[in-house]
Design an enzyme around this catalytic site. Structure first.
Site, mmCIF file in Angstrom:
data_model
loop_
_atom_site.group_PDB
_atom_site.id
_atom_site.type_symbol
_atom_site.label_atom_id
_atom_site.label_comp_id
_atom_site.label_asym_id
_atom_site.label_seq_id
_atom_site.Cartn_x
_atom_site.Cartn_y
_atom_site.Cartn_z
ATOM 1 N N GLY A 45 46.738 19.417 67.535
ATOM 2 C CA GLY A 45 46.263 20.661 66.509
ATOM 3 C C GLY A 45 45.710 20.842 65.631
ATOM 4 N N GLN A 74 48.570 15.261 59.218
ATOM 5 C CA GLN A 74 47.801 16.557 58.020
ATOM 6 C C GLN A 74 49.050 17.537 57.894
ATOM 7 O OE1 GLN A 74 43.653 17.158 59.148
ATOM 8 N NE2 GLN A 74 44.357 16.938 61.374
ATOM 9 N N HIS A 78 48.678 14.755 53.744
ATOM 10 C CA HIS A 78 48.328 15.508 53.258
ATOM 11 C C HIS A 78 49.976 15.867 52.308
ATOM 12 C CE1 HIS A 78 45.041 17.461 55.306
ATOM 13 N NE2 HIS A 78 44.551 16.061 54.312
ATOM 14 N N VAL A 94 52.665 19.370 56.475
ATOM 15 C CA VAL A 94 53.442 19.069 55.165
ATOM 16 C C VAL A 94 54.672 19.832 55.706
ATOM 17 C CG1 VAL A 94 51.186 19.188 53.780
ATOM 18 C CG2 VAL A 94 52.438 21.148 53.439
HETATM 19 C C1 BJW Z 1 46.519 24.671 68.293
HETATM 20 C C2 BJW Z 1 47.750 25.982 68.556
HETATM 21 C C3 BJW Z 1 48.683 25.221 69.733
HETATM 22 C C4 BJW Z 1 46.519 26.631 67.298
HETATM 23 N N1 BJW Z 1 49.152 24.370 70.036
HETATM 24 N N2 BJW Z 1 46.655 23.884 68.906
HETATM 25 C C5 BJW Z 1 32.796 15.733 53.454
HETATM 26 C C6 BJW Z 1 32.654 14.200 54.405
HETATM 27 C C7 BJW Z 1 34.466 13.727 53.716
HETATM 28 C C8 BJW Z 1 35.027 15.085 52.992
HETATM 29 C C9 BJW Z 1 34.628 15.732 52.798
HETATM 30 C C10 BJW Z 1 33.408 16.331 53.377
HETATM 31 N N3 BJW Z 1 32.754 17.447 52.592
HETATM 32 C C11 BJW Z 1 34.170 18.000 52.161
HETATM 33 C C12 BJW Z 1 34.776 16.591 52.034
HETATM 34 C C13 BJW Z 1 35.933 16.680 51.465
HETATM 35 C C14 BJW Z 1 37.443 17.937 51.734
HETATM 36 C C15 BJW Z 1 36.690 17.924 53.381
HETATM 37 O O1 BJW Z 1 37.587 17.816 54.027
HETATM 38 N N4 BJW Z 1 36.578 19.661 52.646
HETATM 39 C C16 BJW Z 1 35.783 20.371 54.337
HETATM 40 C C17 BJW Z 1 36.480 21.591 54.893
HETATM 41 C C18 BJW Z 1 34.325 20.395 54.772
HETATM 42 N N5 BJW Z 1 38.721 16.238 51.710
HETATM 43 C C19 BJW Z 1 39.216 16.316 50.982
HETATM 44 O O2 BJW Z 1 39.325 17.153 49.551
HETATM 45 C C20 BJW Z 1 40.271 15.594 51.078
HETATM 46 N N6 BJW Z 1 40.049 14.715 49.846
HETATM 47 C C21 BJW Z 1 39.048 14.044 49.385
HETATM 48 O O3 BJW Z 1 38.752 13.933 50.489
HETATM 49 O O4 BJW Z 1 39.235 12.883 48.579
HETATM 50 C C22 BJW Z 1 38.901 12.306 47.680
HETATM 51 C C23 BJW Z 1 38.847 11.492 47.266
HETATM 52 C C24 BJW Z 1 38.941 10.379 47.021
HETATM 53 C C25 BJW Z 1 39.505 9.621 45.625
HETATM 54 C C26 BJW Z 1 39.460 9.869 44.414
HETATM 55 C C27 BJW Z 1 39.702 11.753 44.658
HETATM 56 C C28 BJW Z 1 38.828 11.933 45.923
HETATM 57 C C29 BJW Z 1 41.611 16.473 50.802
HETATM 58 C C30 BJW Z 1 41.987 17.048 51.644
HETATM 59 C C31 BJW Z 1 43.171 18.271 51.408
HETATM 60 C C32 BJW Z 1 43.143 19.346 52.260
HETATM 61 N N7 BJW Z 1 44.612 20.299 52.106
HETATM 62 C C33 BJW Z 1 45.073 21.130 53.234
HETATM 63 C C34 BJW Z 1 46.207 21.820 52.451
HETATM 64 C C35 BJW Z 1 47.625 21.350 51.957
HETATM 65 C C36 BJW Z 1 48.245 21.838 51.422
HETATM 66 C C37 BJW Z 1 49.127 22.621 51.655
HETATM 67 O O5 BJW Z 1 49.699 22.543 53.027
HETATM 68 O O6 BJW Z 1 49.349 23.591 51.408
HETATM 69 O O7 BJW Z 1 45.419 20.747 54.218
HETATM 70 S S1 BJW Z 1 44.184 22.696 53.522
HETATM 71 C C38 BJW Z 1 44.457 22.737 55.067
HETATM 72 O O8 BJW Z 1 43.843 21.994 55.831
HETATM 73 C C39 BJW Z 1 45.706 21.571 54.901
HETATM 74 C C40 BJW Z 1 45.710 21.173 56.230
HETATM 75 O O9 BJW Z 1 46.530 19.927 56.522
HETATM 76 C C41 BJW Z 1 44.494 20.302 56.656
HETATM 77 C C42 BJW Z 1 43.956 20.491 58.206
HETATM 78 O O10 BJW Z 1 44.098 22.199 59.213
HETATM 79 P P1 BJW Z 1 44.521 21.476 60.254
HETATM 80 O O11 BJW Z 1 45.863 21.373 60.388
HETATM 81 O O12 BJW Z 1 43.720 21.384 61.140
HETATM 82 O O13 BJW Z 1 44.849 23.055 60.449
HETATM 83 P P2 BJW Z 1 43.900 24.247 61.607
HETATM 84 O O14 BJW Z 1 44.039 25.635 60.192
HETATM 85 O O15 BJW Z 1 42.818 23.691 60.344
HETATM 86 O O16 BJW Z 1 44.149 24.008 62.981
HETATM 87 C C43 BJW Z 1 44.789 23.983 63.880
HETATM 88 C C44 BJW Z 1 44.293 23.850 65.125
HETATM 89 O O17 BJW Z 1 45.078 24.186 65.982
HETATM 90 C C45 BJW Z 1 42.849 24.921 65.024
HETATM 91 O O18 BJW Z 1 41.960 24.222 66.573
HETATM 92 C C46 BJW Z 1 43.954 25.987 66.268
HETATM 93 O O19 BJW Z 1 42.962 26.141 67.513
HETATM 94 C C47 BJW Z 1 44.205 24.827 66.922
HETATM 95 N N8 BJW Z 1 45.943 25.462 67.714
HETATM 96 N N9 BJW Z 1 47.778 27.065 67.507
HETATM 97 C C48 BJW Z 1 47.905 23.628 70.505
HETATM 98 N N10 BJW Z 1 49.802 26.035 69.769
#
Ligand code: BJW
Ligand code: ZN
Length: 239
Positions: free
Chosen positions: A187, A102, A120, A104
């Protein structure tokens, strides 16, 4: 962490020939890149609606670009850590290996991982909202928001909330997870879909799952091995 748990996870990782990996921001934390949802994470001090939605971008492209440009400079200065390197080493040994990320930031590529699916997008890609043209642009963007040669507004080549993932990406990721003997999830808070859905897909489909995270997630109870700790410390111990 219990040494026996780490040992069993290591055995599982060494035995598996077909491996899929899902990573999130936590794997780059030890490269100095902030996460989204942890303490000090981006969403703790900013509204994601302003920074990571197409609506937020159209409202204030300069503000959004300032945030991205700041992140791009931070990432440009960052190096892969031993967690990224462990995945690159694992790919050499496995007969099939797919790294689904995920992130970038491109640090998996820099570490030498080859078969990478970027769910992403890529923070180094810029795309024109008018003509659709895109290119890799690593240099500092002096004028914000940047413009295309056609005059259109350029946007970061990442996936915002409500936007579709890159074409075919989730399909290829799903196929890799279904074929795998082992899924390693590292992560990620597993809050964002469809990426997070790969974890129950594996766990409920009989694929072994190793989760590495400093905290518990919604899926910790479903995985085969939940390893609590930093990915840069634990991953090298699995290779
Ligand atoms: C450690 C550590 C160490 C710390 N060692 N661990 C229900 C079902 C399905 C979908 C949805 C739904 N409700 C809503 C949705 C839609 C939405 C969604 O999921 N929302 C939820 C929040 C509810 N999803 C979308 O909109 C996606 N698109 C989509 O569904 O499209 C449908 C569609 C189809 C056809 C046409 C049109 C639409 C798109 C999602 C895009 C996410 N974008 C981001 C920004 C990216 C750009 C950028 O970087 O600027 O992506 S948001 C952000 O979150 C980023 C990340 O990739 C993503 C995930 O976060 P991640 O990587 O998990 O980070 P954190 O901070 O959350 O967690 C870090 C973890 O590491 C923690 O657990 C720590 O404990 C741990 N950690 N240090 C090991 N040293
Ligand atoms: Zn253009």
């Amino acid at each position: 962490m219990e040494p026996a748990l780490l040992n069993s996870a290591r055995q599982s990782a060494r035995k598996a020939r077909r491996i899929a990996v899902l990573t999130g921001a936590g794997v780059s934390a030890e490269s100095g890149i902030p996460t989204f949802r942890s303490n000090g994470g981006f969403w703790r001090n900013n509204r994601f609606e302003d920074l990571a939605t197409p609506q937020g971008f159209v409202r204030d492209p300069k503000f959004v670009w300032q945030w991205y440009e700041e992140r791009r400079r931070g990432i440009a200065a960052a190096r892969p850590n031993p967690g990224h390197e462990a995945f690159a080493a694992m790919e050499h040994r496995a007969s099939e290996f797919t790294l689904i990320t995920q992130n970038v930031d491109g640090l998996h590529d820099l570490a030498g991982s080859k078969n990478v699916i970027k769910l992403h997008g890529d923070i180094w890609v810029v795309r024109c909202m008018a003509c659709g043209g895109e290119r890799v642009e690593r240099s500092e963007l002096n004028e914000l928001p940047p413009r295309c040669a056609c005059g259109g507004l350029l946007r970061p080549g990442v996936v915002w909330f409500g936007e579709a993932l890159p074409e075919g990406a989730i399909e290829r990721a799903t196929a890799a997870v279904r074929r795998a003997e082992l899924l390693i999830v590292a992560g990620t808070s597993a809050q964002v879909y469809p990426a997070a859905g790969l974890i129950p897909l594996a766990a409920r489909g009989g694929v072994q799952v190793i989760e590495i995270n400093t905290e518990a997630t919604d899926f910790s109870d479903e995985v085969s091995f939940a390893l609590r700790g930093k990915s840069a410390e634990i991953l090298p111990q699995l290779v």
